[in-house]
Design an enzyme around this catalytic site. Structure first.
Site, PDB file in Angstrom:
ATOM      1  N   TRP A 180      65.192 -12.198  21.899  1.00 30.64           N
ATOM      2  CA  TRP A 180      64.070 -12.116  23.087  1.00 30.64           C
ATOM      3  C   TRP A 180      63.321 -11.050  23.007  1.00 30.64           C
ATOM      4  O   TRP A 180      62.321 -10.762  23.905  1.00 30.64           O
ATOM      5  CB  TRP A 180      64.839 -12.263  24.198  1.00 30.64           C
ATOM      6  CG  TRP A 180      65.585 -11.241  25.043  1.00 30.64           C
ATOM      7  CD1 TRP A 180      66.445 -10.292  24.161  1.00 30.64           C
ATOM      8  CD2 TRP A 180      65.586 -10.596  26.373  1.00 30.64           C
ATOM      9  NE1 TRP A 180      66.980  -9.396  25.181  1.00 30.64           N
ATOM     10  CE2 TRP A 180      66.394  -9.617  26.428  1.00 30.64           C
ATOM     11  CE3 TRP A 180      64.946 -11.170  27.471  1.00 30.64           C
ATOM     12  CZ2 TRP A 180      66.685  -8.824  27.649  1.00 30.64           C
ATOM     13  CZ3 TRP A 180      65.115 -10.494  28.614  1.00 30.64           C
ATOM     14  CH2 TRP A 180      65.833  -9.361  28.748  1.00 30.64           C
ATOM     15  N   ASP A 181      63.926  -9.732  22.147  1.00 30.38           N
ATOM     16  CA  ASP A 181      62.908  -8.681  22.059  1.00 30.38           C
ATOM     17  C   ASP A 181      61.436  -8.852  21.736  1.00 30.38           C
ATOM     18  O   ASP A 181      60.483  -8.271  22.324  1.00 30.38           O
ATOM     19  CB  ASP A 181      63.646  -7.692  20.937  1.00 30.38           C
ATOM     20  CG  ASP A 181      65.253  -7.385  21.147  1.00 30.38           C
ATOM     21  OD1 ASP A 181      65.718  -8.232  21.743  1.00 30.38           O
ATOM     22  OD2 ASP A 181      65.459  -6.195  20.844  1.00 30.38           O
TER      23      ASP A 181
ATOM     24  N   LYS B 113      74.592  -2.778  31.746  1.00 27.86           N
ATOM     25  CA  LYS B 113      74.196  -2.444  30.451  1.00 27.86           C
ATOM     26  C   LYS B 113      72.682  -1.998  30.451  1.00 27.86           C
ATOM     27  O   LYS B 113      72.109  -0.877  29.999  1.00 27.86           O
ATOM     28  CB  LYS B 113      74.279  -3.414  29.249  1.00 27.86           C
ATOM     29  CG  LYS B 113      73.952  -3.029  28.136  1.00 27.86           C
ATOM     30  CD  LYS B 113      74.253  -4.176  27.001  1.00 27.86           C
ATOM     31  CE  LYS B 113      73.738  -3.717  25.503  1.00 27.86           C
ATOM     32  NZ  LYS B 113      74.375  -4.705  24.650  1.00 27.86           N
ATOM     33  N   GLN B 114      71.779  -2.917  31.051  1.00 25.05           N
ATOM     34  CA  GLN B 114      70.344  -2.940  30.999  1.00 25.05           C
ATOM     35  C   GLN B 114      69.785  -3.636  32.217  1.00 25.05           C
ATOM     36  O   GLN B 114      70.499  -4.416  32.738  1.00 25.05           O
ATOM     37  CB  GLN B 114      69.856  -3.566  29.652  1.00 25.05           C
ATOM     38  CG  GLN B 114      70.096  -4.896  29.662  1.00 25.05           C
ATOM     39  CD  GLN B 114      70.190  -5.464  28.019  1.00 25.05           C
ATOM     40  OE1 GLN B 114      71.118  -5.566  27.507  1.00 25.05           O
ATOM     41  NE2 GLN B 114      68.887  -5.662  27.882  1.00 25.05           N
TER      42      GLN B 114
ATOM     43  N   GLU C 187      74.515  -7.628  29.183  1.00 26.69           N
ATOM     44  CA  GLU C 187      75.615  -8.244  28.578  1.00 26.69           C
ATOM     45  C   GLU C 187      76.804  -7.659  28.831  1.00 26.69           C
ATOM     46  O   GLU C 187      77.954  -7.823  28.219  1.00 26.69           O
ATOM     47  CB  GLU C 187      75.295  -7.953  27.011  1.00 26.69           C
ATOM     48  CG  GLU C 187      73.903  -8.951  26.590  1.00 26.69           C
ATOM     49  CD  GLU C 187      73.480  -8.530  25.197  1.00 26.69           C
ATOM     50  OE1 GLU C 187      73.836  -7.429  24.697  1.00 26.69           O
ATOM     51  OE2 GLU C 187      72.710  -9.238  24.837  1.00 26.69           O
TER      52      GLU C 187
HETATM   53  O1  IFM Z   1      68.300  -8.482  22.493  1.00 29.19           O
HETATM   54  C1  IFM Z   1      69.124  -7.096  22.714  1.00 29.19           C
HETATM   55  C2  IFM Z   1      70.003  -7.116  24.048  1.00 29.19           C
HETATM   56  O2  IFM Z   1      69.133  -7.522  24.968  1.00 29.19           O
HETATM   57  C3  IFM Z   1      70.894  -6.130  24.138  1.00 29.19           C
HETATM   58  N1  IFM Z   1      71.439  -5.815  22.788  1.00 29.19           N
HETATM   59  C4  IFM Z   1      70.451  -5.686  21.614  1.00 29.19           C
HETATM   60  C5  IFM Z   1      69.700  -6.754  21.586  1.00 29.19           C
HETATM   61  C6  IFM Z   1      68.586  -6.736  20.413  1.00 29.19           C
HETATM   62  O3  IFM Z   1      67.855  -5.422  20.499  1.00 29.19           O
END
Ligand code: IFM
Length: 773
Positions: free
Chosen positions: A346-347, A602-603, A489
């Site tokens: 999804w990046d 995580k994010q 995640e």
């Molecule tokens: O897509 C990301 C994910 O959101 C977090 N881990 C790394 C992936 C690739 O950059």
């Protein structure tokens, strides 16, 4: 953080001010940083910037976009590491040129972002006391996507004798995995033929004539040149021109590998005759046309690192993007390293695509067409999981592969066993991310032809997946989405992740709108899509489920639950991990199972929802969620900081937005010498552009309308940039007291833009005072 950095961001002067990234020293333990951040490429291929001569800790990588191969049935498909074409070894007066030996009297390696050329200048004293000036230059042509050019000059301070070895080394692997058959360089499973050529050209006095002998070894072919006598202070120059072709190349039509080899040889001879300077000129011009003149961004600020940072992001985005072929997409590490195996996440849609949508729609469209072309894989994944429609893979490679996420990851610190990677099974928001990106592209560009050919279908087919994915909860009389991983995640197997539920709901809502629109306004297309997707049945289902989908609700204190259980989990003191030097430090103390039970992210998760579907949430709610979730977010993913920067801008906290932008910029470009070893962080680079244009520039498309409300951080005096809006270019200038928006080609059709909350109708130029948001 590793503070003893080699990086120097202030070497650019005059025309090259804020265009140069330099490394002032050679440290074998930090090779990975330079190899990634200085990597070269043109979207067709990416070349990790190893040195010509070998060192123990190096990672020599050349990747060609879209050439995936799978070594064995139980391995995942990955981009194979192609042959090493940079390879050159020098012997100076009988001593191997090796920077770990003797003395380095001066050293600088510089990536010129404007010209996309890498230059390494060294004065080296050999262990025998002799001294030499050496300069190494190279580029990967943006003008001819198949070409790599190198120029090396050696100037001894004393009469010297040089010998050198240079050629093509096919012994390269992906961490030990050899993807090519011996003999013809064909990938073992996908059967792609690779053709490599290198040719050498010398500039020297007659008396320096080398004796040469061609040699072959296992998977290697090279020349040994010897007895080159160079008088003191005279310059000896060797140039190496290499080409890379594969049987996947779109524009090459040949019937056999032999024909491909002949064609490649002709190109190699031609470029050798044209010479380094000519090729470089063409390459620089191509960069200018494609990137720098097309999408200039100027930041006037006290600290010009920021200007360099945005150019660095644009540079790498151009290096990694396969703009030439819609069967390919961008890898999470671009083409700069083995990390994430070249797979697309999804990046692309959420972090990188907005850059192209707003500045180069042709490229954005090609990347979206990749998703359209990979619908067969998405259908297969849906079917395998018992669903309908298009279920896009979390990680994607070949168009018809479907899911390619590896199943096992890092060691669990408690059990010592490999941790299962659940994303490929249950991180499902990728499907609405693709739909969102297509919708955003359409409304920003107005590209109706895209919508007719691809967009409507993508939006409806993805909605079909969601409609089949929903689970009925008898107790609450509602549809839920259970057992997923959301963007965060660190929370696996959760029920009703807000991001997933809201974006799935959005996806279905858009599909209903489009089915209705097609029926009334485009009956022929409706008919066509009806045959493919059974629109009538799908619409009935969409309408039935829409209002029954459970959307987690904002609590009284303004907090939106990330999922059903997050807010009930244990709260611990996270300061140790919030202040970490390197990401992922929590896993030295806890395993993923334990992290799952703690309120730690995580994010960005809820926060990215509030960025994408911003109209659904008030400023107060956004603030409350920021205050709740940010202190619990470790930003362990490089995708997190830039999103938070944009949101901090939205909330009017410019200084916080600025410090987050700086932290995002420093993920690759900053002083930490270890962060980029596996490759540069593609999404973060797209995110940096968003932090500047969507954040400080205040640009947003909401419900099909354009909003521009710039709000610069204290450190900046001026920001200028351009965006594409429905086929025309808008130039935007912002300072602390003035915003000027200019339509580059004035039109009789007035343009409506919301500026600081007021709708303005613009014919050519509009000037506004800056208002606080
Ligand atoms: O897509 C990301 C994910 O959101 C977090 N881990 C790394 C992936 C690739 O950059």
């Amino acid at each position: 953080m590793v503070t003893n950095t080699l990086m120097n961001y202030t070497t650019g002067r005059e025309d090259l001010q804020h265009w140069l990234v330099s490394e002032d020293g050679f440290r074998p333990e930090w090779l990975g940083k330079g190899e990634s951040v200085f990597s070269l490429g043109n979207g067709y291929m990416g070349l990790r910037s190893v040195t010509e001569e070998h060192y123990a800790n190096e990672t020599r990588n050349l990747f060609v976009a879209g050439t995936f191969n799978k070594f064995a049935e139980n391995e995942v498909t990955e981009l194979p590491n192609a042959a090493d074409l940079l390879w050159m070894e020098f012997k100076l007066d009988g001593v191997r040129f090796d920077l770990t030996q003797g003395n380095i009297l001066s050293y600088r390696r510089t990536l010129n972002l404007k010209e996309a050329e890498l230059v390494r200048k060294i004065t080296w004293q050999s262990p025998n006391g002799n001294v030499y000036d050496l300069t190494f230059r190279r580029f990967v042509s943006m003008d001819n996507l198949h070409v790599i050019a190198q120029r090396v000059t050696i100037t001894p301070k004393q009469n010297s004798v040089l010998s050198l070895t240079s050629g093509i080394n096919g012994q390269t692997t992906n961490s030990g995995v050899q993807h090519f058959l011996e003999g013809n360089k064909t990938t073992t499973e996908s059967g792609i033929d690779f053709v490599f050529h290198s040719v050498h050209r010398f500039y020297r006095r007659e008396s320096m004539n080398p004796t040469s002998i061609i040699k072959m070894d296992r998977r290697q072919i090279f020349f040994d040149y010897s007895d080159i006598e160079i008088p003191a202070n005279e310059v000896f120059t060797i140039e190496k021109y290499s080409t890379v072709f594969t049987s996947r190349d779109h524009e090459v039509t040949v019937d056999s590998t032999e024909e491909l080899a002949d064609l490649a040889l002709d190109v190699t001879r031609k470029i050798e005759s044209e010479g380094y300077d000519y090729l470089l000129d063409r390459h620089v011009q191509a960069w200018d046309e494609l990137v720098w003149s097309r999408t200039p961004i100027t930041i006037k600020s006290k600290d010009m690192f920021d200007q360099l940072a945005i150019r660095f992001a644009q540079y790498h985005l151009a290096v990694m993007t396969p703009k030439h072929d819609n069967r390919m997409n961008i890898g999470a590490k671009g083409l700069s390293g083995e990390g994430y195996k070249g797979h697309t996440f999804w990046d692309t849609e959420i972090f990188i695509l907005p850059y192209y949508t707003y500045t180069n729609p042709t490229i954005a469209r090609s990347l979206l067409e990749y998703r359209y072309l990979s619908l067969p894989g998405a259908h297969r994944k849906a079917k395998e999981n018992g669903y309908e429609g298009a279920m896009f893979p979390w990680e994607s490679a070949w168009l018809d592969d479907g899911e390619v996420t590896p199943i096992w990851g890092a060691a669990d610190i408690v059990t010592g066993e490999a941790t299962k990677i659940w994303s490929g099974f249950i991180e499902q928001h990728i499907t609405s991310d693709v739909a969102f990106a297509a919708w955003q592209y359409y409304h920003v560009t107005g590209d109706q032809e895209f919508m007719d050919n691809y967009g409507y279908e993508l939006l409806i087919d993805t909605a079909k997946f969601w409609a089949s994915r929903l689970e009925w909860n008898e107790t609450y009389d509602r549809y839920e989405i259970n057992q997923v991983v959301g963007p965060d995640e660190y929370k696996e197997h959760v029920n009703n992740n807000a991001f997933t539920n809201y974006t799935a709901h959005w996806n279905i809502q858009k599909a209903i709108e489009y089915v209705e629109l097609l029926r009334i306004e485009k009956p022929n297309l409706f008919q066509q899509l009806n045959e493919k997707l059974d629109l009538e049945t799908a619409e009935t289902r969409f309408r039935h489920v829409l209002d029954l989908i459970y959307l987690p609700q904002v609590r009284e204190d303004g907090v939106l639950p990330q999922d059903d259980t997050y807010l009930q989990k244990q709260i611990i003191d996270l300061s140790k991990y919030k202040n970490q030097e390197n990401v992922g430090s929590m896993f030295y103390d806890y395993n993923l199972e334990q992290v799952n039970e703690i309120q730690v992210s995580k994010q960005a998760d809820v926060m990215i929802l509030m960025y994408l579907l911003e109209d659904l949430f008030s400023a107060d709610v956004k603030r409350a969620n920021w205050e709740y979730y940010e202190p619990k977010t470790l930003h362990d993913s490089s995708l997190s900081l830039s999103t938070h920067s944009v949101l901090a801008s939205d909330l009017g906290n410019r200084e916080l937005a600025y410090s987050l932008f700086r932290r995002a910029s420093e993920i690759d470009l900053g002083p930490n010498m270890k962060t980029s070893d596996a490759g540069i962080h593609a999404a973060s680079l797209g995110g940096i552009w968003q932090a500047v244009v969507n954040g400080f520039g205040g640009v947003r498309m909401t419900s099909g309308n354009l909003r521009i409300s710039p709000m610069l951080p204290e450190a900046w005096d001026e920001l200028t940039f351009s965006i594409n809006w429905k086929g025309e270019t808008l130039d935007i200038y912002a300072s602390h007291d003035k915003v000027v928006l200019t339509r580059r080609a004035p039109s009789t059709e007035p343009l409506t833009v919301e500026i600081y909350g007021e709708k303005q109708t613009i014919t050519d130029t509009f000037t506004s005072e800056v208002l606080s948001v």
